[in-house]
Each structure stands twice: as structure tokens, then as C-alpha cells.
Design an enzyme around this catalytic site. Structure first.
Site, PDB file in Angstrom:
ATOM      1  N   HIS A  58     -48.871  27.586 -60.793  1.00  0.00           N
ATOM      2  CA  HIS A  58     -49.499  27.093 -59.573  1.00  0.00           C
ATOM      3  C   HIS A  58     -50.814  27.831 -59.327  1.00  0.00           C
ATOM      4  O   HIS A  58     -51.127  28.801 -60.025  1.00  0.00           O
ATOM      5  CB  HIS A  58     -48.548  27.262 -58.372  1.00  0.00           C
ATOM      6  CG  HIS A  58     -48.168  28.671 -58.088  1.00  0.00           C
ATOM      7  ND1 HIS A  58     -46.921  29.183 -58.334  1.00  0.00           N
ATOM      8  CD2 HIS A  58     -48.890  29.698 -57.576  1.00  0.00           C
ATOM      9  CE1 HIS A  58     -46.881  30.450 -57.988  1.00  0.00           C
ATOM     10  NE2 HIS A  58     -48.065  30.794 -57.528  1.00  0.00           N
TER      11      HIS A  58
HETATM   12  C1  T46 Z   1     -47.634  33.812 -57.074  1.00  0.00           C
HETATM   13  C2  T46 Z   1     -46.899  34.402 -58.207  1.00  0.00           C
HETATM   14  C3  T46 Z   1     -47.660  35.488 -58.914  1.00  0.00           C
HETATM   15  C4  T46 Z   1     -40.996  33.053 -50.164  1.00  0.00           C
HETATM   16  O1  T46 Z   1     -40.247  32.489 -49.350  1.00  0.00           O
HETATM   17  N1  T46 Z   1     -41.828  34.063 -49.765  1.00  0.00           N
HETATM   18  C5  T46 Z   1     -42.644  34.717 -50.617  1.00  0.00           C
HETATM   19  O2  T46 Z   1     -43.380  35.642 -50.196  1.00  0.00           O
HETATM   20  C6  T46 Z   1     -42.669  34.299 -52.003  1.00  0.00           C
HETATM   21  C7  T46 Z   1     -43.602  34.986 -52.994  1.00  0.00           C
HETATM   22  C8  T46 Z   1     -41.844  33.280 -52.377  1.00  0.00           C
HETATM   23  N2  T46 Z   1     -41.017  32.681 -51.483  1.00  0.00           N
HETATM   24  C9  T46 Z   1     -40.110  31.614 -51.935  1.00  0.00           C
HETATM   25  C10 T46 Z   1     -40.811  30.312 -52.312  1.00  0.00           C
HETATM   26  C11 T46 Z   1     -39.918  29.750 -53.396  1.00  0.00           C
HETATM   27  O3  T46 Z   1     -38.907  28.957 -52.814  1.00  0.00           O
HETATM   28  O4  T46 Z   1     -39.462  32.065 -53.112  1.00  0.00           O
HETATM   29  C12 T46 Z   1     -39.275  30.988 -54.010  1.00  0.00           C
HETATM   30  C13 T46 Z   1     -39.843  31.329 -55.361  1.00  0.00           C
HETATM   31  O5  T46 Z   1     -41.259  31.373 -55.262  1.00  0.00           O
HETATM   32  P1  T46 Z   1     -42.188  30.884 -56.459  1.00  0.00           P
HETATM   33  O6  T46 Z   1     -41.517  29.826 -57.237  1.00  0.00           O
HETATM   34  O7  T46 Z   1     -43.528  30.584 -55.895  1.00  0.00           O
HETATM   35  O8  T46 Z   1     -42.249  32.217 -57.366  1.00  0.00           O
HETATM   36  P2  T46 Z   1     -43.239  32.534 -58.549  1.00  0.00           P
HETATM   37  O9  T46 Z   1     -42.757  33.782 -59.190  1.00  0.00           O
HETATM   38  O10 T46 Z   1     -43.448  31.360 -59.430  1.00  0.00           O
HETATM   39  O11 T46 Z   1     -44.629  32.819 -57.839  1.00  0.00           O
HETATM   40  C14 T46 Z   1     -44.802  34.010 -57.114  1.00  0.00           C
HETATM   41  C15 T46 Z   1     -45.503  33.717 -55.777  1.00  0.00           C
HETATM   42  O12 T46 Z   1     -44.739  32.745 -55.039  1.00  0.00           O
HETATM   43  C16 T46 Z   1     -46.866  33.172 -55.971  1.00  0.00           C
HETATM   44  O13 T46 Z   1     -47.585  33.173 -54.751  1.00  0.00           O
HETATM   45  O14 T46 Z   1     -48.843  33.738 -57.079  1.00  0.00           O
HETATM   46  O15 T46 Z   1     -45.601  34.903 -57.888  1.00  0.00           O
END
Ligand code: T46
Length: 142
Positions: A58
Site C-alpha cells: 500500500h
Molecule cells: C505501513 C506498514 C509499514 C491499526 O488498527 N492501527 C495501526 O496503527 C496499524 C499500523 C494497523 N492497524 C490495523 C489495520 C489492519 O486491520 O491492523 C491491521 C493490519 O494493518 P496492515 O495490514 O496495514 O499492516 P501492514 O504491516 O501491511 O502495514 C503496516 C502499517 O499499517 C502501514 O501503515 O506503512 O506497516
């Protein structure tokens, strides 16, 4: 060791560190100093059970972040819509800026990998661009 960033909206953040070997290494990050924004949120990712895991895929519209690998290693793939760069993350004192409109993906996690991210704002799903075609529409304009 990374010494040049080839994509837009990124950069290298070198943190001050003290190697007190064999008594450990101390690494220091300071808001609005080594970290170029006010830190409103931190999060970390641990317990990689599978080296084929993929995270990220993303970009963000406004959020700025610095990503660190504070233990183990992983591969960070950056894509600004034109330029692409892969960075081996394995140095706890070296962070990579994930600026806005920078598509980022993380792969090849070592089993002991620990990722630490400092962010300029609170979590907001509306700030995410999770569709690559939509991302290209934002960054490639006539
Ligand atoms: C990024 C990369 C480097 C939350 O509710 N609060 C938070 O602060 C974060 C980071 C995530 N979430 C929830 C949103 C999703 O339902 O946790 C779940 C997993 O998040 P995501 O799929 O976005 O995780 P990554 O590891 O793909 O991405 C993360 C960060 O979300 C993103 O901002 O830049 O790490």
C-alpha cells in the site's frame, strides 16, 4: 548497507548509536531531530512464523513514517510509480523514510525479525491507498 535512495519521497535516517560491546548497543531516535517529524504513533511487528509472509502492499496519502529493522532482517520494496528499489533491512540504527505516495511492500522476513515503525499521525484507514492501479492514478499525471 544502503547508501543511496533512488525513489521519491524516501530517505535514509541514521540514528545515533553507541556500541558498548559486549554490553550491548544503544540506539537513539529523537522526534524532530533524527526523526524528521513529530512522532504520534509507534508500532512494531514481530513473530514472523513464515518467511513467505508479505506485508504492506500500500501507500499513504499523507502519513510519513520511518521503518526500522531492530532485529533480524527483511526486504523492503519501494516504488514511487516510476522508480523501484529493494533495500535489505538488517541494521537497527538505519531507518528508511516511507513518505507519502510511496508504495511499499515487505518480504523475506527472518524468523527473528522485529520491525519498528514511527509514524507522523494516528491510524486512519482513509489515508491508505491499497489498490496499485489507484496508486498509479495519484502519482502519474499528464
Ligand atoms: C505501513 C506498514 C509499514 C491499526 O488498527 N492501527 C495501526 O496503527 C496499524 C499500523 C494497523 N492497524 C490495523 C489495520 C489492519 O486491520 O491492523 C491491521 C493490519 O494493518 P496492515 O495490514 O496495514 O499492516 P501492514 O504491516 O501491511 O502495514 C503496516 C502499517 O499499517 C502501514 O501503515 O506503512 O506497516
Amino acid at each position: 548497507m544502503i547508501n543511496q535512495i533512488k525513489v521519491n519521497n524516501s530517505g535514509i535516517v541514521n540514528l545515533q548509536h553507541y556500541d558498548d560491546s559486549p554490553d550491548g548497543v544503544l540506539v537513539i531516535g529523537e522526534s524532530l531531530r533524527s526523526v524528521p517529524f513529530e512522532i504520534k504513533r509507534i508500532y512494531y511487528i514481530t513473530n514472523f512464523g513464515d518467511s513467505v509472509a508479505i506485508r504492506g502492499k500500500h501507500a499513504h496519502k499523507e502519513l510519513e513514517q520511518i521503518i526500522f529493522c531492530i532485529h533480524g532482517s527483511f526486504l523492503l520494496h519501494l516504488d514511487d510509480g516510476i522508480n523501484k528499489q529493494d533495500i535489505i533491512m538488517d541494521d537497527p540504527s538505519v531507518g528508511i523514510k516511507l513518505g507519502n505516495f510511496l508504495w511499499h511492500t515487505m518480504t523475506k522476513f527472518s524468523i527473528d525479525c522485529v520491525i519498528l515503525v514511527v509514524a507522523s499521525d494516528y491510524y486512519s484507514e482513509s489515508d491508505y491507498i491499497r489498490d496499485y492501479k489507484e496508486f498509479l492514478k495519484y502519482v502519474i499525471r499528464d
